[in-house]
Write a protein that holds these residues in place. Structure first.
Motif, short mmCIF file in Angstrom:
data_model
loop_
_atom_site.label_atom_id
_atom_site.label_comp_id
_atom_site.label_asym_id
_atom_site.label_seq_id
_atom_site.Cartn_x
_atom_site.Cartn_y
_atom_site.Cartn_z
N HIS A 1 -11.04 -11.83 53.93
CA HIS A 1 -9.71 -11.22 53.88
C HIS A 1 -9.53 -10.52 52.54
O HIS A 1 -9.43 -11.17 51.50
CB HIS A 1 -8.62 -12.29 54.06
N GLU A 2 -9.55 -9.21 52.54
CA GLU A 2 -9.36 -8.39 51.33
C GLU A 2 -10.32 -8.78 50.21
O GLU A 2 -9.97 -8.74 49.03
CB GLU A 2 -7.91 -8.46 50.85
N GLY A 3 -11.53 -9.16 50.60
CA GLY A 3 -12.53 -9.51 49.60
C GLY A 3 -12.17 -10.71 48.77
O GLY A 3 -12.71 -10.91 47.66
N GLY A 4 -11.27 -11.55 49.27
CA GLY A 4 -10.88 -12.76 48.56
C GLY A 4 -9.94 -12.54 47.38
O GLY A 4 -9.64 -13.47 46.64
N ILE A 5 -9.45 -11.32 47.22
CA ILE A 5 -8.57 -11.03 46.08
C ILE A 5 -7.19 -11.63 46.28
O ILE A 5 -6.60 -12.22 45.37
CB ILE A 5 -8.47 -9.51 45.85
N PHE A 6 -6.66 -11.48 47.49
CA PHE A 6 -5.35 -12.04 47.82
C PHE A 6 -5.50 -13.08 48.92
O PHE A 6 -6.44 -13.00 49.73
CB PHE A 6 -4.39 -10.93 48.27
N PRO A 7 -4.61 -14.06 48.96
CA PRO A 7 -4.74 -15.10 49.99
C PRO A 7 -4.50 -14.54 51.39
O PRO A 7 -3.70 -13.62 51.59
CB PRO A 7 -3.65 -16.10 49.61
N ALA A 8 -5.21 -15.13 52.34
CA ALA A 8 -4.99 -14.76 53.73
C ALA A 8 -3.70 -15.35 54.25
O ALA A 8 -3.13 -14.86 55.23
CB ALA A 8 -6.16 -15.24 54.58
N HIS A 9 -3.22 -16.38 53.57
CA HIS A 9 -2.04 -17.10 54.03
C HIS A 9 -1.41 -17.84 52.86
O HIS A 9 -2.12 -18.33 51.97
CB HIS A 9 -2.44 -18.09 55.13
#
Length: 283
Positions: free
Chosen positions: A118-126
């Protein structure tokens, strides 16, 4: 009339980062064999000035002070967090993790779930949040902060990396266990999740508590408190403050004020009920 402290230090909140820290960094989350991995951040009212270089997101807070003139603007928290992330990390080779921004902006207790897909792990998916006043007051009673030491000059926690997937899985699970323990108001489980997180830090990034530039025996100090109380962990790599989970007061420690949403509206929690005031958020 005496000036209010927030007029002196600004009204931008601080944040505590609990178990699971480092899972917000893509170089860690990409090696997690069982994503998502979780970590917990807790918003704090600015009732005092926290020291710099202590894992309290003070550099991010300074960027927020400059960007927004000393107080948080109105707007969707996810949008504000992305705006602040872009501001602080512009041109940086080693960007700060997004948990710093989210921790300052999101009120209450928040579990951040990171998945590298999810977004290369930069921002949380949840993001799972709790703004239940009774949970916040309980947390204030059982978490005590001891000032230990600022990170020394020349310190770099990333000089040695041993990024083992099994330990990274455990790191991400410690964050979930931490959040569940807080919602259950279980101090023993909360302390255990912090102890587990510190074991993971020492395994994958051994310079987080042991480094030639660090003169104090950080590991020894921490383990002494872990043995006496429910658990303990550092506010950041290189020391800073020591979070101690204990039912009785801890000598020399001070307490904090958890910042919760001004209008608390119960919403479905992890089990589909409203007892914790938790609610789901997509980031």
């Amino acid at each position: 009339m005496k000036p209010d402290i927030d007029k002196t230090i600004g009204r931008i909140p601080y944040r505590m980062a609990f178990a699971g820290g480092w899972i917000d960094q893509p170089f860690v989350s990409r090696l997690n064999p069982s994503p998502p991995g979780s970590m917990v951040v807790v918003a704090l009212e600015p009732t005092c000035r926290f020291m710099d270089r202590c894992g309290m997101a003070t550099s991010t807070r300074k960027a927020a002070m400059k960007l927004w003139g000393g107080k948080l603007p109105l707007g969707p928290p996810a949008k504000l967090a992305r705006e602040l992330y872009a501001e602080e990390n512009r041109g940086r080779k080693e960007p700060s993790g997004s948990q710093d921004m989210i921790g300052l902006i999101y009120p209450g207790v928040n579990r951040l779930d990171f998945d590298f897909e999810h977004e290369g792990g930069i921002f949380p998916a949840h993001v799972e949040s709790c703004n239940d006043p009774s949970v916040a007051r309980w947390l204030e009673r059982v978490v005590h902060m001891l000032p230990i030491a600022q990170r020394p000059s020349g310190y770099n926690p990333l000089e040695v990396k041993r990024l083992n997937g099994k330990w990274i899985r455990r790191l991400g699970r410690s964050g979930k266990e931490c959040y569940d323990a807080i919602l259950a108001r279980d101090a023993k489980r909360l302390g255990a999740s912090m102890n587990e997180c510190m074991k993971c830090w020492e395994a994958i990034l051994p310079r987080t508590v042991r480094h030639p530039a660090i003169e104090l025996d950080l590991a020894g100090i921490m383990k002494a408190y872990q043995a006496r109380y429910h658990g303990a962990m550092y506010s950041g790599c290189g020391g800073g403050y020591l979070y101690v989970v204990a039912d009785p007061p801890v000598p020399g420690a001070f307490d904090v004020k958890v910042r919760i949403a001004e209008c608390h509206i119960p919403a479905p929690g992890l089990n589909g009920n409203d007892q914790h005031g938790g609610h789901n958020k997509s980031f």
